[in-house]
Design a protein around this motif. Structure first.
Motif, PDB file in Angstrom:
ATOM      1  N   TYR A 246       9.366 -39.359  30.005  1.00 49.46           N
ATOM      2  CA  TYR A 246      10.590 -39.132  30.785  1.00 49.46           C
ATOM      3  C   TYR A 246      10.238 -38.899  32.242  1.00 49.46           C
ATOM      4  N   GLU A 247       9.213 -38.052  32.441  1.00 50.32           N
ATOM      5  CA  GLU A 247       8.796 -37.754  33.806  1.00 50.32           C
ATOM      6  C   GLU A 247       8.276 -39.024  34.481  1.00 50.32           C
ATOM      7  N   ALA A 248       7.522 -39.817  33.710  1.00 50.61           N
ATOM      8  CA  ALA A 248       6.965 -41.060  34.266  1.00 50.61           C
ATOM      9  C   ALA A 248       8.092 -42.036  34.606  1.00 50.61           C
ATOM     10  N   TYR A 249       9.109 -42.061  33.727  1.00 55.93           N
ATOM     11  CA  TYR A 249      10.204 -43.005  33.904  1.00 55.93           C
ATOM     12  C   TYR A 249      11.049 -42.647  35.125  1.00 55.93           C
ATOM     13  N   THR A 250      11.304 -41.329  35.285  1.00 54.16           N
ATOM     14  CA  THR A 250      12.139 -40.925  36.419  1.00 54.16           C
ATOM     15  C   THR A 250      11.354 -40.944  37.722  1.00 54.16           C
ATOM     16  N   LYS A 251      10.005 -40.944  37.591  1.00 58.16           N
ATOM     17  CA  LYS A 251       9.169 -41.086  38.789  1.00 58.16           C
ATOM     18  C   LYS A 251       8.451 -42.407  38.641  1.00 58.16           C
ATOM     19  N   ALA A 252       9.173 -43.484  38.841  1.00 58.20           N
ATOM     20  CA  ALA A 252       8.654 -44.807  38.515  1.00 58.20           C
ATOM     21  C   ALA A 252       7.316 -45.094  39.167  1.00 58.20           C
ATOM     22  N   ALA A 253       7.055 -44.486  40.318  1.00 60.13           N
ATOM     23  CA  ALA A 253       5.808 -44.776  41.028  1.00 60.13           C
ATOM     24  C   ALA A 253       4.592 -44.307  40.242  1.00 60.13           C
ATOM     25  N   LEU A 254       4.799 -43.310  39.376  1.00 58.51           N
ATOM     26  CA  LEU A 254       3.651 -42.759  38.663  1.00 58.51           C
ATOM     27  C   LEU A 254       3.194 -43.666  37.530  1.00 58.51           C
ATOM     28  N   SER A 255       4.067 -43.911  36.579  1.00 55.42           N
ATOM     29  CA  SER A 255       3.635 -44.748  35.471  1.00 55.42           C
ATOM     30  C   SER A 255       4.787 -45.274  34.634  1.00 55.42           C
ATOM     31  N   ALA A 256       5.351 -46.356  35.018  1.00 50.84           N
ATOM     32  CA  ALA A 256       6.365 -46.980  34.185  1.00 50.84           C
ATOM     33  C   ALA A 256       5.749 -47.580  32.926  1.00 50.84           C
ATOM     34  N   PRO A 257       4.518 -48.141  32.989  1.00 47.87           N
ATOM     35  CA  PRO A 257       3.941 -48.720  31.770  1.00 47.87           C
ATOM     36  C   PRO A 257       3.827 -47.712  30.648  1.00 47.87           C
ATOM     37  N   ALA A 258       3.504 -46.448  30.999  1.00 49.67           N
ATOM     38  CA  ALA A 258       3.353 -45.435  29.949  1.00 49.67           C
ATOM     39  C   ALA A 258       4.671 -45.221  29.223  1.00 49.67           C
ATOM     40  N   ALA A 259       5.753 -45.206  29.977  1.00 50.44           N
ATOM     41  CA  ALA A 259       7.065 -45.010  29.371  1.00 50.44           C
ATOM     42  C   ALA A 259       7.403 -46.173  28.448  1.00 50.44           C
ATOM     43  N   SER A 260       7.140 -47.382  28.903  1.00 48.66           N
ATOM     44  CA  SER A 260       7.485 -48.534  28.076  1.00 48.66           C
ATOM     45  C   SER A 260       6.591 -48.591  26.841  1.00 48.66           C
ATOM     46  N   LEU A 261       5.333 -48.165  27.011  1.00 41.49           N
ATOM     47  CA  LEU A 261       4.408 -48.134  25.886  1.00 41.49           C
ATOM     48  C   LEU A 261       4.939 -47.213  24.801  1.00 41.49           C
ATOM     49  N   LEU A 262       5.485 -46.070  25.233  1.00 35.51           N
ATOM     50  CA  LEU A 262       6.023 -45.115  24.278  1.00 35.51           C
ATOM     51  C   LEU A 262       7.200 -45.723  23.529  1.00 35.51           C
ATOM     52  N   LEU A 263       8.075 -46.409  24.251  1.00 35.28           N
ATOM     53  CA  LEU A 263       9.255 -46.991  23.606  1.00 35.28           C
ATOM     54  C   LEU A 263       8.842 -47.959  22.507  1.00 35.28           C
ATOM     55  N   VAL A 264       7.767 -48.721  22.763  1.00 33.59           N
ATOM     56  CA  VAL A 264       7.266 -49.633  21.733  1.00 33.59           C
ATOM     57  C   VAL A 264       6.859 -48.830  20.501  1.00 33.59           C
ATOM     58  N   GLY A 265       6.157 -47.689  20.760  1.00 37.91           N
ATOM     59  CA  GLY A 265       5.712 -46.853  19.657  1.00 37.91           C
ATOM     60  C   GLY A 265       6.869 -46.264  18.875  1.00 37.91           C
ATOM     61  N   VAL A 266       7.890 -45.841  19.586  1.00 39.75           N
ATOM     62  CA  VAL A 266       9.021 -45.181  18.929  1.00 39.75           C
ATOM     63  C   VAL A 266       9.799 -46.147  18.051  1.00 39.75           C
ATOM     64  N   ARG A 267       9.835 -47.391  18.460  1.00 45.01           N
ATOM     65  CA  ARG A 267      10.628 -48.370  17.700  1.00 45.01           C
ATOM     66  C   ARG A 267      10.051 -48.633  16.312  1.00 45.01           C
ATOM     67  N   ARG A 268       8.774 -48.361  16.148  1.00 42.68           N
ATOM     68  CA  ARG A 268       8.187 -48.581  14.827  1.00 42.68           C
ATOM     69  C   ARG A 268       8.489 -47.394  13.931  1.00 42.68           C
ATOM     70  N   PRO A 269       9.220 -47.606  12.861  1.00 37.19           N
ATOM     71  CA  PRO A 269       9.583 -46.459  12.020  1.00 37.19           C
ATOM     72  C   PRO A 269       8.387 -45.948  11.214  1.00 37.19           C
ATOM     73  N   PRO A 270       8.088 -44.659  11.309  1.00 36.83           N
ATOM     74  CA  PRO A 270       6.990 -44.112  10.513  1.00 36.83           C
ATOM     75  C   PRO A 270       7.387 -44.019   9.044  1.00 36.83           C
ATOM     76  N   VAL A 271       6.435 -44.200   8.184  1.00 38.14           N
ATOM     77  CA  VAL A 271       6.744 -44.171   6.742  1.00 38.14           C
ATOM     78  C   VAL A 271       6.506 -42.769   6.203  1.00 38.14           C
ATOM     79  N   LEU A 272       7.092 -41.803   6.946  1.00 36.80           N
ATOM     80  CA  LEU A 272       6.794 -40.418   6.608  1.00 36.80           C
ATOM     81  C   LEU A 272       7.444 -39.947   5.315  1.00 36.80           C
ATOM     82  N   LEU A 273       8.466 -40.668   4.894  1.00 40.08           N
ATOM     83  CA  LEU A 273       9.162 -40.189   3.704  1.00 40.08           C
ATOM     84  C   LEU A 273       8.463 -40.608   2.413  1.00 40.08           C
ATOM     85  N   LEU A 274       7.447 -41.402   2.547  1.00 42.80           N
ATOM     86  CA  LEU A 274       6.708 -41.801   1.355  1.00 42.80           C
ATOM     87  C   LEU A 274       5.552 -40.823   1.164  1.00 42.80           C
ATOM     88  N   PRO A 275       5.674 -39.914   0.210  1.00 43.62           N
ATOM     89  CA  PRO A 275       4.689 -38.838   0.087  1.00 43.62           C
ATOM     90  C   PRO A 275       3.244 -39.325  -0.048  1.00 43.62           C
TER      91      PRO A 275
END
Lengths: 94, 261
Positions: free
Chosen positions: B142-171
């Motif tokens: 969030y901080e990187a995104y709102t301060k675009a000069a710092l690191s927009a790639p990091a923010a976009s990298l995270l979004l890619v990670g978040v989109r993948r659903p974790p299979v946490l419900l499978l014990p």
């Protein structure tokens, strides 16, 4: 959305003003204006805010007026410095 | 059920001097992934002392997590900063997860001596851990995104990670997937912390980077331990992660002294 790069927040300006006063002990407005990098209008407004919150006090020395930190101002400055150090660890600006 | 995968002889091995150690106890479950049944030589039983040391490390790490959370919350009251809210919530989850897991493990080892409680406490902690790292990473991004000069790639990298659903419900896959997911999220956090440090060259940013780096390394070593069913590997990972929390504690103490200068 966050602030654009290079634009200081209100708290950042408070911190800069309080720091100048702390460094000088008793600071005249010209020094605050110069060291905290403020225009006259903004200085008047922010110093007024700080006075209203009892963080600084105006004292008359001869013909000139100077500003000093109140005990509350010292506490607030301490907290702001701590916050600044904490935030810098995570790359968050004050 | 999970308990069924634990050899019965282990269940009877609980006594005053040893404890059945199923910490992150989906180790047996993870063997199912690869079709290798657990054996007695795979080190599920640790000495009581080693168990106590591990629990103590968890307690201290959890305490540090809560301390970071408290300071982030405290400064958020002053600053009204969204990234601070995320940091506070993330570290709160991490701290509470560690403390609750350690408490339940200790209680269960001393009083109830039920493996099931060990397993369930670890399961809850693993989920909380992933959630905590995710929230912390979002705060950074969030901080990187709102301060675009710092690191927009990091923010976009995270979004890619978040989109993948974790299979946490499978014990049966929980342990492996949670540890792996934690390592991936922490890698993003470390990447972001590296950018912050290289941009600012600030010593506090250096401490936070070191802390997160050690926590990530610890998670990666633990993940290797889970995969290879190596208790030693897992414990080395725990220790490395603990060192990361210690560095964060030093950061808190040093940054707290800033106001006294």
């Amino acid at each position: 959305m966050g602030r654009p790069e290079g634009v200081r927040s209100k708290l950042r300006i408070y911190l800069d003003i309080l720091r100048v006063i702390e460094e000088e002990g008793e600071a005249i407005p010209t020094h605050i204006l110069y060291k905290a990098n403020l225009s006259h209008d903004r200085l008047t407004s922010y110093v007024g805010d700080l006075e209203q919150r009892c963080l600084i006090a105006q004292v008359t020395r001869g013909e000139s007026r100077v500003y000093t930190l109140t005990p509350e101002g010292r506490k607030f400055l301490k907290e702001l410095k701590r916050a600044e150090a904490f935030l810098s660890g995570f790359g968050i600006s004050l | 059920m999970l308990d069924n995968s634990i050899p019965p002889e282990y269940l009877t091995s609980l006594n005053a001097s040893s404890v059945l150690w199923v910490h992150k106890a989906f180790k047996p479950a993870s063997t199912r992934l690869f079709g290798v049944p657990p054996t007695a030589a795979e080190g599920y039983i640790l000495s009581y002392h080693l168990f106590l040391v591990g629990t103590l490390l968890d307690f201290v790490s959890g305490f540090v997590g809560l301390l970071v959370s408290y300071y982030a919350y405290r400064y958020n009251r002053l600053l009204r900063s969204t990234p601070l809210l995320f940091l506070s919530f993330g570290f709160m989850l991490l701290g509470l997860g560690l403390l609750s897991e350690a408490s339940v493990h200790l209680f269960s080892a001393v009083y109830t001596r039920q493996v099931r409680i060990f397993v369930e406490a670890s399961a809850v902690y693993l989920v909380m851990q992933v959630a905590a790292y995710l929230v912390i990473a979002v705060g950074y991004a969030y901080e990187a995104y709102t301060k675009a000069a710092l690191s927009a790639p990091a923010a976009s990298l995270l979004l890619v990670g978040v989109r993948r659903p974790p299979v946490l419900l499978l014990p049966y896959r929980l342990s492996v997937s949670a540890e792996l997911f934690s390592v991936i999220i922490l890698a993003i956090v470390v990447y972001q912390a590296t950018l912050v440090y290289t941009t600012s060259k600030n010593r506090f940013a250096g401490m936070v980077l070191t802390g997160f780096l050690l926590i990530m390394l610890g998670q990666a070593i633990s993940f290797g331990g889970v995969l290879s069913l190596s208790t030693l590997g897992f414990e080395v990972g725990e220790l490395t992660r603990f060192l990361g929390f210690l560095v964060l504690l030093v950061f808190l103490l040093r940054s707290g002294r800033s106001g006294q200068a």
